[in-house]
Write a protein that holds these residues in place. Structure first.
Motif, short mmCIF file in Angstrom:
data_model
loop_
_atom_site.label_atom_id
_atom_site.label_comp_id
_atom_site.label_asym_id
_atom_site.label_seq_id
_atom_site.Cartn_x
_atom_site.Cartn_y
_atom_site.Cartn_z
N PHE A 1 33.98 -12.11 54.85
CA PHE A 1 35.11 -11.81 53.65
C PHE A 1 35.08 -13.11 52.68
O PHE A 1 34.11 -13.92 52.85
CB PHE A 1 36.50 -12.13 54.53
CG PHE A 1 36.92 -13.31 54.91
CD1 PHE A 1 37.85 -14.13 54.34
CD2 PHE A 1 36.52 -13.80 56.30
CE1 PHE A 1 38.31 -15.52 54.80
CE2 PHE A 1 37.00 -15.14 56.66
CZ PHE A 1 37.69 -15.89 56.07
N CYS A 2 35.65 -12.96 51.68
CA CYS A 2 35.95 -14.05 50.60
C CYS A 2 36.59 -15.23 51.29
O CYS A 2 37.97 -15.33 50.95
CB CYS A 2 36.26 -13.52 49.36
SG CYS A 2 35.30 -12.45 48.52
N ASP A 3 36.08 -16.43 51.69
CA ASP A 3 36.36 -17.42 52.05
C ASP A 3 36.67 -18.45 50.98
O ASP A 3 35.53 -18.47 50.17
CB ASP A 3 35.59 -18.10 53.24
CG ASP A 3 36.35 -19.15 53.96
OD1 ASP A 3 37.59 -19.34 53.79
OD2 ASP A 3 35.97 -19.68 54.89
N LEU A 4 37.61 -18.96 50.51
CA LEU A 4 37.99 -19.59 49.32
C LEU A 4 37.12 -20.76 49.08
O LEU A 4 36.37 -20.89 47.93
CB LEU A 4 39.51 -20.44 49.07
CG LEU A 4 39.65 -21.05 48.26
CD1 LEU A 4 39.74 -20.39 46.91
CD2 LEU A 4 40.96 -21.95 48.03
N PHE B 1 43.67 -21.35 39.95
CA PHE B 1 42.56 -22.16 39.45
C PHE B 1 41.24 -21.34 39.79
O PHE B 1 40.22 -21.41 38.98
CB PHE B 1 42.33 -23.53 40.23
CG PHE B 1 43.59 -24.31 40.08
CD1 PHE B 1 43.40 -25.11 38.54
CD2 PHE B 1 44.78 -24.44 40.65
CE1 PHE B 1 44.61 -26.00 38.46
CE2 PHE B 1 45.59 -25.19 40.39
CZ PHE B 1 45.60 -26.08 39.36
N THR B 2 41.11 -20.37 40.91
CA THR B 2 39.85 -20.08 41.24
C THR B 2 39.45 -18.72 40.47
O THR B 2 38.27 -18.36 40.00
CB THR B 2 40.07 -19.36 42.64
OG1 THR B 2 40.44 -20.45 43.56
CG2 THR B 2 38.48 -19.04 43.17
N VAL B 3 40.22 -17.99 39.86
CA VAL B 3 39.98 -16.65 39.16
C VAL B 3 39.45 -16.77 37.79
O VAL B 3 38.73 -16.33 37.22
CB VAL B 3 41.56 -15.89 38.87
CG1 VAL B 3 42.43 -16.74 37.92
CG2 VAL B 3 41.37 -14.36 38.58
N ASP B 4 39.62 -17.87 37.10
CA ASP B 4 38.95 -18.36 35.86
C ASP B 4 37.85 -19.24 36.09
O ASP B 4 37.27 -19.57 35.07
CB ASP B 4 40.05 -19.26 34.93
CG ASP B 4 41.21 -17.89 34.46
OD1 ASP B 4 40.69 -17.00 34.00
OD2 ASP B 4 42.32 -18.44 34.25
N LEU B 5 37.41 -19.52 37.22
CA LEU B 5 36.01 -20.04 37.30
C LEU B 5 34.94 -19.20 36.82
O LEU B 5 34.81 -18.16 37.10
CB LEU B 5 35.82 -20.30 38.82
CG LEU B 5 36.44 -21.78 39.48
CD1 LEU B 5 36.31 -21.70 41.12
CD2 LEU B 5 36.47 -22.88 38.88
N GLY C 1 38.42 -7.48 44.35
CA GLY C 1 38.87 -7.26 45.54
C GLY C 1 38.77 -8.74 46.61
O GLY C 1 39.43 -9.14 47.58
N CYS C 2 37.76 -9.58 45.78
CA CYS C 2 37.36 -10.85 46.44
C CYS C 2 38.85 -11.89 46.34
O CYS C 2 39.24 -12.54 47.30
CB CYS C 2 36.33 -11.55 45.97
SG CYS C 2 35.84 -13.18 46.60
N MET C 3 39.29 -11.75 45.07
CA MET C 3 40.33 -12.63 44.53
C MET C 3 41.72 -12.30 45.47
O MET C 3 42.47 -12.84 45.93
CB MET C 3 40.58 -12.43 43.14
CG MET C 3 39.73 -12.97 42.21
SD MET C 3 39.25 -14.83 42.56
CE MET C 3 37.53 -14.79 43.31
N ALA C 4 41.69 -10.93 45.66
CA ALA C 4 42.88 -10.40 46.64
C ALA C 4 42.73 -10.76 47.85
O ALA C 4 43.72 -10.97 48.67
CB ALA C 4 42.74 -8.86 46.60
#
Length: 311
Positions: A178-181, A162-166, A96-99
């Motif tokens: 909310f999930c702020d990058l 890049f973010t999803v595989d951290l 959900g955060c990545m979305a």
């Protein structure tokens, strides 16, 4: 969205806007009103533009698409924020955060490009009026909308790739609603300096590039309008004022976040609220209150329904 074996964090904790129950009730009341008004206002603009033949022009076609993006932006995080006001432990899943990150940057990137397209439309209408209908045809408008969505989605994918595989293996508290990058990147169990630079470069280029294009366009347009003295120029100036107001209020917080994305102050949380919750309201308020064509279309639509009920 799969993530690496190093990433043991399955959910993030959203710290929200305040721990005070009274403040949360106050925020719920205010932001619920803003959210409902924003969604209904943008839906109203889309309905008016699509149902009134007097608004069958490129400017209103682009404005209708801007309203659609604003509806999307209103819904990516605000409904969850409103529900979380009544939840003590505010969490969101990794997926959900990545979305949320993907949707936010898609909508923001698309809106930036669409605002540039709207500036180009006004440039042609005012600086090259005799060629307007030839240049700004429906096909070009559709291309503009397609490009705006394509740029927004590609911009977002470049962040997410890049973010999803951290590796997220420890801290999982996001100091926002909310999930702020930038706040999520800081939680990774690694040196994120290079990631921060890439994020700044990626977002900074698109935001500053669009902003400079808008500044140049509207400067040329304003100079052109200033050298004319007619009722048409007065109407054009009124329309331009609405466009420029939206641009300033939209890009102000955006550029601030991208110039100082990793040095957060307490006021940044409330700027995030303005950016994600209040910005979608700018479109219906500014264009409805300042645009005589839209107000006339609203009266025609209202009279049509009144007459239908009487019959």
């Amino acid at each position: 969205m799969a993530h690496t074996n190093e990433s043991v964090v399955s959910e993030f904790v959203l710290l929200g806007l305040s721990n005070s129950w009274e403040l949360q009730l106050f925020f719920f009341a205010i932001f619920s009103l803003v959210y409902v008004t924003s969604v209904l206002g943008n839906i109203m603009i889309i309905v008016i533009i699509s149902s009134d033949s007097h608004l069958n022009s490129p400017m209103y076609f682009l404005l209708g698409n801007l309203s659609f993006i604003d509806i999307c932006q209103s819904n990516f995080a605000t409904p969850k924020m409103l529900m979380d006001f009544f939840v003590e432990h505010k969490t969101i899943s990794f997926e959900g955060c990545m979305a949320q990150i993907f949707l936010l940057h898609s909508f923001v990137g698309s809106e930036m490009m669409l605002l540039v397209a709207m500036a180009y439309d006004r440039f042609i209408a005012i600086c090259k009026p005799l060629h307007y209908s030839t240049i700004m045809n429906r096909s070009l408008c559709i291309i503009f909308v397609f490009i705006s969505w394509a740029v927004g989605i590609l911009h977002s994918i470049s962040h997410l790739a890049f973010t999803v595989d951290l590796p997220f293996c420890g801290p999982n508290e996001v100091n926002s609603f909310f999930c702020d990058l930038p706040l999520v990147i800081e939680l990774a169990c690694m040196d994120t300096y290079e990631m921060e630079i890439m994020t700044l470069t990626n977002s900074g280029l698109i935001s500053l590039g669009c902003f400079l294009a808008l500044v140049i366009s509207y400067t040329i347009i304003l100079i052109t309008v200033r050298h004319r003295s007619s009722s048409g120029s007065s109407k054009a100036l009124s329309t331009l004022t609405a466009h420029i107001t939206v641009v300033i209020l939209f890009f102000g917080p955006c550029i601030y976040f991208y110039i100082w994305p990793f040095s957060r102050l307490s006021v940044d949380k409330f700027l995030s609220v303005f950016y994600t919750v209040c910005t979608p309201l700018l479109n219906p308020i500014i264009y409805s209150l300042r645009n005589e064509d839209v107000k006339s279309a609203m009266r025609r639509l209202r009279n049509h329904h009144v007459n239908s009920w009487k019959n």
